[in-house]
Design a protein around this motif. Structure first.
Motif, mmCIF file in Angstrom:
data_model
loop_
_atom_site.group_PDB
_atom_site.id
_atom_site.type_symbol
_atom_site.label_atom_id
_atom_site.label_comp_id
_atom_site.label_asym_id
_atom_site.label_seq_id
_atom_site.Cartn_x
_atom_site.Cartn_y
_atom_site.Cartn_z
ATOM 1 N N THR A 144 -43.818 3.430 18.318
ATOM 2 C CA THR A 144 -43.203 4.284 17.191
ATOM 3 C C THR A 144 -43.423 3.910 16.057
ATOM 4 N N LYS A 145 -43.173 4.583 14.875
ATOM 5 C CA LYS A 145 -43.064 4.335 13.656
ATOM 6 C C LYS A 145 -42.007 3.176 13.244
ATOM 7 N N GLN A 146 -40.998 3.479 13.967
ATOM 8 C CA GLN A 146 -39.625 2.664 13.903
ATOM 9 C C GLN A 146 -40.222 1.296 14.332
ATOM 10 N N GLU A 147 -40.848 0.924 15.429
ATOM 11 C CA GLU A 147 -41.313 -0.131 16.056
ATOM 12 C C GLU A 147 -42.136 -0.884 15.153
ATOM 13 N N GLU A 148 -43.143 0.028 14.557
ATOM 14 C CA GLU A 148 -44.222 -0.529 13.677
ATOM 15 C C GLU A 148 -43.570 -1.163 12.373
ATOM 16 N N LYS A 149 -42.282 -0.314 11.806
ATOM 17 C CA LYS A 149 -41.832 -0.968 10.656
ATOM 18 C C LYS A 149 -40.830 -2.261 10.814
ATOM 19 N N LEU A 150 -40.313 -2.059 12.276
ATOM 20 C CA LEU A 150 -39.421 -3.519 12.592
ATOM 21 C C LEU A 150 -40.491 -4.700 12.634
ATOM 22 N N VAL A 151 -41.646 -4.524 13.365
ATOM 23 C CA VAL A 151 -42.546 -5.600 13.493
ATOM 24 C C VAL A 151 -42.978 -6.254 12.330
ATOM 25 N N LEU A 152 -43.296 -5.203 11.251
ATOM 26 C CA LEU A 152 -43.601 -5.742 9.794
ATOM 27 C C LEU A 152 -42.434 -6.569 9.280
ATOM 28 N N ILE A 175 -48.106 -7.745 20.164
ATOM 29 C CA ILE A 175 -47.315 -7.871 18.890
ATOM 30 C C ILE A 175 -48.303 -8.251 17.723
ATOM 31 N N ARG A 176 -49.083 -9.488 18.226
ATOM 32 C CA ARG A 176 -50.176 -10.036 17.411
ATOM 33 C C ARG A 176 -51.356 -8.974 17.136
ATOM 34 N N LYS A 177 -51.680 -8.239 17.949
ATOM 35 C CA LYS A 177 -52.562 -7.210 17.569
ATOM 36 C C LYS A 177 -52.147 -6.013 16.686
ATOM 37 N N LYS A 178 -50.754 -5.775 16.803
ATOM 38 C CA LYS A 178 -50.245 -4.820 16.025
ATOM 39 C C LYS A 178 -50.091 -5.201 14.599
#
Length: 184
Positions: A144-152, A175-178
């Motif tokens: 999700t866009k939210q997960e991507e934002k949190l990862v960064l 996580i590493r790949k994202k």
């Protein structure tokens, strides 16, 4: 016309890797004659002849999508073989022993609680313990866009891959790949 021993050997070697029409042409025989000989030799059923299961059967047994199994083969080094049955239809076959060896080091990808007892024999001893653990397997789950934002955000704050993976219920590798994709 009787089949010579070398003809039978050629059939056994090429059955599954070449179409029947190709084998028949090499033996200078008709398709019908070859099919009769294969049946008499007990080689007509490719699956039972190889002793393997198809990717679709493995997916059904594990109660997952066939595409997940195909991704394990393509991206996660699960050994398989492409075999041609009858004319030209190809199937992906997996040796059960190879699957168990792969599964031992990829336990996080499989929810063994869905696997029926002895559905895929010979079942290793470690599977009994894994079966007791109901897992939320998130292989190939869309981000999700939210997960991507949190990862960064967490990555920039200095959190480790293990911490981020634990918080999102994903693997460290995903996580590493994202992070790599989002920062390129």
């Amino acid at each position: 016309m009787k089949y010579a021993p070398e003809d039978i050997q050629l059939i056994k070697e090429q059955l599954g890797s070449h179409s029947l029409s190709t084998i028949a042409r090499r033996l200078n025989r008709s398709m019908t004659a070859l099919e009769v000989k294969i049946t008499r030799l007990g080689l007509s059923h490719t699956k039972s002849y190889t002793g393997m299961i198809t990717a679709g059967e493995l997916a059904r047994i594990l109660k997952i999508d066939r595409n997940s199994v195909m991704q394990w083969i393509l991206n996660h080094e699960l050994d398989s073989q492409q075999r041609i049955t009858r004319n030209k239809k190809k199937f992906t076959f997996i040796n059960i022993d190879d699957f168990w060896a792969w599964a031992k080091s990829n336990r996080h990808k499989i929810d063994f609680s869905k696997l029926e007892l002895d559905e895929l024999p010979p079942e290793p001893e470690w599977v009994a313990e894994e079966r007791k653990i109901a897992k939320q397997v998130t292989n190939y789950k869309a981000w999700t866009k939210q997960e991507e934002k949190l990862v960064l955000e967490w990555h920039c704050c200095g959190k480790t891959l293990a911490e981020i993976a634990n918080m999102l219920g994903r693997t460290r590798e995903s996580i590493r790949k994202k992070i790599k994709r989002l920062t390129e």
